[in-house]
Scaffold this motif. Structure first.
Motif, PDB file in Angstrom:
ATOM      1  N   PHE A  92       0.822  -1.205   0.000  1.00  0.00           N
ATOM      2  CA  PHE A  92       0.000   0.000   0.000  1.00  0.00           C
ATOM      3  C   PHE A  92       0.858   1.257   0.000  1.00  0.00           C
ATOM      4  CE2 PHE A  92      -2.298   3.401   2.207  1.00  0.00           C
ATOM      5  CZ  PHE A  92      -3.414   3.505   1.403  1.00  0.00           C
ATOM      6  N   ASP A  93       1.856   1.301   0.875  1.00  0.00           N
ATOM      7  CA  ASP A  93       2.679   2.507   1.005  1.00  0.00           C
ATOM      8  C   ASP A  93       3.388   2.848  -0.296  1.00  0.00           C
ATOM      9  OD1 ASP A  93       2.301   3.069   3.886  1.00  0.00           O
ATOM     10  OD2 ASP A  93       3.291   1.141   4.131  1.00  0.00           O
ATOM     11  N   ILE A  94       4.019   1.843  -0.918  1.00  0.00           N
ATOM     12  CA  ILE A  94       4.794   2.173  -2.113  1.00  0.00           C
ATOM     13  C   ILE A  94       3.896   2.506  -3.296  1.00  0.00           C
ATOM     14  CG2 ILE A  94       6.754   0.818  -1.303  1.00  0.00           C
ATOM     15  CD1 ILE A  94       6.108  -1.228  -3.493  1.00  0.00           C
ATOM     16  N   ALA A  95       2.663   1.980  -3.313  1.00  0.00           N
ATOM     17  CA  ALA A  95       1.711   2.403  -4.342  1.00  0.00           C
ATOM     18  C   ALA A  95       1.347   3.872  -4.146  1.00  0.00           C
ATOM     19  CB  ALA A  95       0.458   1.525  -4.304  1.00  0.00           C
ATOM     20  N   MET A  96       1.134   4.276  -2.902  1.00  0.00           N
ATOM     21  CA  MET A  96       0.864   5.682  -2.617  1.00  0.00           C
ATOM     22  C   MET A  96       2.044   6.560  -3.011  1.00  0.00           C
ATOM     23  SD  MET A  96      -2.074   6.658  -1.547  1.00  0.00           S
ATOM     24  CE  MET A  96      -3.602   6.164  -0.761  1.00  0.00           C
ATOM     25  N   PHE A  97       3.257   6.068  -2.777  1.00  0.00           N
ATOM     26  CA  PHE A  97       4.440   6.850  -3.168  1.00  0.00           C
ATOM     27  C   PHE A  97       4.552   6.944  -4.690  1.00  0.00           C
ATOM     28  CE2 PHE A  97       6.694   5.346   0.967  1.00  0.00           C
ATOM     29  CZ  PHE A  97       5.854   6.157   1.714  1.00  0.00           C
ATOM     30  N   GLN A  98       4.215   5.865  -5.395  1.00  0.00           N
ATOM     31  CA  GLN A  98       4.193   5.919  -6.857  1.00  0.00           C
ATOM     32  C   GLN A  98       3.185   6.963  -7.341  1.00  0.00           C
ATOM     33  OE1 GLN A  98       3.482   2.107  -8.659  1.00  0.00           O
ATOM     34  NE2 GLN A  98       5.286   1.146  -7.766  1.00  0.00           N
ATOM     35  N   LEU A  99       2.018   6.962  -6.736  1.00  0.00           N
ATOM     36  CA  LEU A  99       0.920   7.807  -7.194  1.00  0.00           C
ATOM     37  C   LEU A  99       1.140   9.280  -6.860  1.00  0.00           C
ATOM     38  CD1 LEU A  99      -1.902   7.981  -8.452  1.00  0.00           C
ATOM     39  CD2 LEU A  99      -2.856   7.425  -6.200  1.00  0.00           C
ATOM     40  N   TYR A 100       1.556   9.565  -5.618  1.00  0.00           N
ATOM     41  CA  TYR A 100       1.616  10.961  -5.170  1.00  0.00           C
ATOM     42  C   TYR A 100       3.023  11.561  -5.214  1.00  0.00           C
ATOM     43  CZ  TYR A 100      -3.220  10.530  -3.773  1.00  0.00           C
ATOM     44  OH  TYR A 100      -4.583  10.344  -3.793  1.00  0.00           O
ATOM     45  N   LEU A 101       4.056  10.754  -5.040  1.00  0.00           N
ATOM     46  CA  LEU A 101       5.426  11.266  -5.055  1.00  0.00           C
ATOM     47  C   LEU A 101       6.143  10.967  -6.364  1.00  0.00           C
ATOM     48  CD1 LEU A 101       6.603  10.364  -1.426  1.00  0.00           C
ATOM     49  CD2 LEU A 101       5.307  12.362  -2.229  1.00  0.00           C
ATOM     50  N   ASP A 102       5.546  10.124  -7.196  1.00  0.00           N
ATOM     51  CA  ASP A 102       6.106   9.755  -8.497  1.00  0.00           C
ATOM     52  C   ASP A 102       7.486   9.118  -8.357  1.00  0.00           C
ATOM     53  OD1 ASP A 102       6.067   9.491 -11.272  1.00  0.00           O
ATOM     54  OD2 ASP A 102       7.040  11.431 -11.589  1.00  0.00           O
ATOM     55  N   VAL A 103       7.618   8.184  -7.392  1.00  0.00           N
ATOM     56  CA  VAL A 103       8.871   7.466  -7.197  1.00  0.00           C
ATOM     57  C   VAL A 103       8.588   5.972  -7.062  1.00  0.00           C
ATOM     58  CG1 VAL A 103      10.064   9.405  -6.099  1.00  0.00           C
ATOM     59  CG2 VAL A 103       8.831   7.748  -4.662  1.00  0.00           C
ATOM     60  N   ASP A 104       9.532   5.160  -7.495  1.00  0.00           N
ATOM     61  CA  ASP A 104       9.494   3.718  -7.275  1.00  0.00           C
ATOM     62  C   ASP A 104      10.421   3.395  -6.109  1.00  0.00           C
ATOM     63  OD1 ASP A 104       7.682   2.801  -9.198  1.00  0.00           O
ATOM     64  OD2 ASP A 104       9.199   2.920 -10.777  1.00  0.00           O
ATOM     65  N   THR A 105       9.846   3.134  -4.961  1.00  0.00           N
ATOM     66  CA  THR A 105      10.630   2.870  -3.755  1.00  0.00           C
ATOM     67  C   THR A 105      11.408   1.565  -3.907  1.00  0.00           C
ATOM     68  OG1 THR A 105       8.888   3.956  -2.487  1.00  0.00           O
ATOM     69  CG2 THR A 105      10.495   2.642  -1.260  1.00  0.00           C
ATOM     70  N   TRP A 106      12.683   1.605  -3.531  1.00  0.00           N
ATOM     71  CA  TRP A 106      13.552   0.455  -3.736  1.00  0.00           C
ATOM     72  C   TRP A 106      14.873   0.677  -3.006  1.00  0.00           C
ATOM     73  CZ3 TRP A 106      12.767  -4.228  -5.595  1.00  0.00           C
ATOM     74  CH2 TRP A 106      13.859  -5.017  -5.916  1.00  0.00           C
ATOM     75  N   PRO A 107      15.471  -0.373  -2.434  1.00  0.00           N
ATOM     76  CA  PRO A 107      14.964  -1.733  -2.192  1.00  0.00           C
ATOM     77  C   PRO A 107      14.028  -1.760  -0.989  1.00  0.00           C
ATOM     78  CG  PRO A 107      17.187  -1.512  -1.338  1.00  0.00           C
ATOM     79  CD  PRO A 107      16.884  -0.214  -2.015  1.00  0.00           C
ATOM     80  N   ILE A 108      13.314  -2.886  -0.851  1.00  0.00           N
ATOM     81  CA  ILE A 108      12.213  -2.981   0.105  1.00  0.00           C
ATOM     82  C   ILE A 108      12.313  -4.266   0.921  1.00  0.00           C
ATOM     83  CG2 ILE A 108       9.686  -3.143   0.312  1.00  0.00           C
ATOM     84  CD1 ILE A 108       9.602  -1.912  -2.556  1.00  0.00           C
ATOM     85  N   TYR A 109      11.867  -4.164   2.181  1.00  0.00           N
ATOM     86  CA  TYR A 109      11.645  -5.336   3.027  1.00  0.00           C
ATOM     87  C   TYR A 109      10.270  -5.139   3.658  1.00  0.00           C
ATOM     88  CZ  TYR A 109      12.566  -8.994   6.559  1.00  0.00           C
ATOM     89  OH  TYR A 109      12.535 -10.128   7.329  1.00  0.00           O
ATOM     90  N   CYS A 110       9.401  -6.133   3.535  1.00  0.00           N
ATOM     91  CA  CYS A 110       8.054  -6.034   4.101  1.00  0.00           C
ATOM     92  C   CYS A 110       7.892  -7.042   5.235  1.00  0.00           C
ATOM     93  CB  CYS A 110       7.000  -6.284   3.022  1.00  0.00           C
ATOM     94  SG  CYS A 110       5.305  -6.210   3.653  1.00  0.00           S
ATOM     95  N   THR A 111       7.701  -6.548   6.443  1.00  0.00           N
ATOM     96  CA  THR A 111       7.579  -7.447   7.591  1.00  0.00           C
ATOM     97  C   THR A 111       6.259  -8.225   7.573  1.00  0.00           C
ATOM     98  OG1 THR A 111       6.758  -5.592   8.942  1.00  0.00           O
ATOM     99  CG2 THR A 111       9.111  -6.107   9.079  1.00  0.00           C
ATOM    100  N   LYS A 112       5.244  -7.718   6.870  1.00  0.00           N
ATOM    101  CA  LYS A 112       3.987  -8.475   6.801  1.00  0.00           C
ATOM    102  C   LYS A 112       4.155  -9.694   5.911  1.00  0.00           C
ATOM    103  CE  LYS A 112      -0.948  -7.894   6.747  1.00  0.00           C
ATOM    104  NZ  LYS A 112      -2.017  -6.892   6.879  1.00  0.00           N
ATOM    105  N   ILE A 113       4.811  -9.530   4.762  1.00  0.00           N
ATOM    106  CA  ILE A 113       5.092 -10.683   3.903  1.00  0.00           C
ATOM    107  C   ILE A 113       5.996 -11.667   4.624  1.00  0.00           C
ATOM    108  CG2 ILE A 113       6.348 -11.389   1.823  1.00  0.00           C
ATOM    109  CD1 ILE A 113       5.269  -8.866   0.473  1.00  0.00           C
ATOM    110  N   ALA A 114       7.045 -11.152   5.263  1.00  0.00           N
ATOM    111  CA  ALA A 114       7.967 -12.031   5.984  1.00  0.00           C
ATOM    112  C   ALA A 114       7.237 -12.797   7.079  1.00  0.00           C
ATOM    113  CB  ALA A 114       9.114 -11.212   6.576  1.00  0.00           C
TER     114      ALA A 114
END
Length: 215
Positions: A92-114
Motif C-alpha cells: 500500500f505505502d509504495i503504491a501511494m508513493f508511486q501515485l503521489y510522489l512519483d517514485v518507485d521505492t527500492w529496495p524494500i523489506y516487508c515485515t507483513k510478507i515475511a
C-alpha cells in the motif's frame, strides 16, 4: 536525535518536519518507513504523512505539503539503492508513493510478507500482533482512523505515527532468523522484489484480482 535529560538519563524524540526531511539528516543504511493517508482508496484518499526511523528509537515524521508534494530529500531516500526501506504492508505505502510522489521505492523489506512466510502457525499478521510477539511491545491503534489531513497533528497522532516505525528493525531481525531457519529467505526476497510491480498492478485496476489464478 538522542537527548539526555537534566539528570543525564537517555531520552528519545519524535521530530516533526513540515514538507520534507532536513537536508543534513542521515538515517543510515536501513530505514523503517510508513505512511498515513485520508483513507485506503488510492485516488480518492491523498497521502498526508510519512514517518521514518533509523532504528535508534527516534522517529521523523513528515507532514507533506499538498497538493504539490515538493519533498526532494524524502524522494531521494525512497529511491536510494544503498538504503533498505522497511515496511509493514509495503504494497500500500509504495503504491501511494508511486501515485503521489512519483517514485518507485527500492529496495524494500516487508515485515507483513515475511511474517506470513515465517509465522505459518498463526493467521495474525497485523503489526500489532507481530510487534507483541517479536518485539515485546503493545501498540495502540486508537489514532489509525483519525484526520491525517489536518494542518496540525495532535500529540496522540504523532505518537501513533512514530510507533508504526520504531520497532520494525527488531521485528525484521527476528523474522530473518525464522525465515533462514525455515529455508524461506530467498522466497521472501523474491516477494519483496515483486512489490513495485504489484503496486503498479494495484494502481492500474487489478488490486482485487489474482492475475496468477486459473479463473
Amino acid at each position: 536525535m538522542v537527548h539526555n535529560d537534566s539528570q543525564g538519563r537517555l531520552t528519545l524524540a519524535t521530530h516533526l518536519h513540515l514538507g520534507d526531511l532536513p537536508d543534513d539528516l542521515d538515517l543510515g543504511p536501513v530505514v523503517a518507513v510508513d505512511s498515513e493517508t485520508m483513507g485506503l482508496r488510492y485516488r480518492r484518499d491523498p497521502l498526508c504523512v510519512v514517518q521514518l526511523s533509523s532504528g535508534d528509537g527516534n522517529a521523523h515524521i513528515v507532514r507533506l505539503n499538498r497538493p504539490n508534494y515538493d519533498c526532494p530529500n524524502l524522494k531521494r531516500l525512497l529511491v536510494d539503492p544503498a538504503v533498505l526501506k522497511l515496511f509493514h504492508f509495503a504494497r500500500f505505502d509504495i503504491a501511494m508513493f508511486q501515485l503521489y510522489l512519483d517514485v518507485d521505492t527500492w529496495p524494500i523489506y516487508c515485515t507483513k510478507i515475511a511474517s506470513k512466510l515465517a509465522r505459518t502457525y498463526t493467521d495474525r499478521h497485523g503489526l500489532k500482533d507481530v510487534a507483541r510477539e517479536l518485539a515485546g511491545v503493545e501498540l495502540s491503534k486508537a489514532q489509525q482512523s483519525s484526520d491525517w489531513g489536518n494542518q496540525t497533528l495532535s500529540k496522540d497522532q504523532l505518537a501513533y505515527a512514530a510507533s508504526d516505525v520504531l520497532h520494525l528493525h527488531r521485528i525484521r531481525d527476528q523474522l530473518d532468523l525464522m525465515l533462514a531457519r525455515e529455508g524461506r529467505a530467498g522466497l521472501a526476497q523474491a516477494c519483496f522484489d515483486f512489490l513495485p510491480t504489484r503496486a503498479r498492478l494495484d494502481l492500474g485496476g487489478w488490486e482485487e484480482m489474482d492475475i496468477f489464478a486459473h479463473a
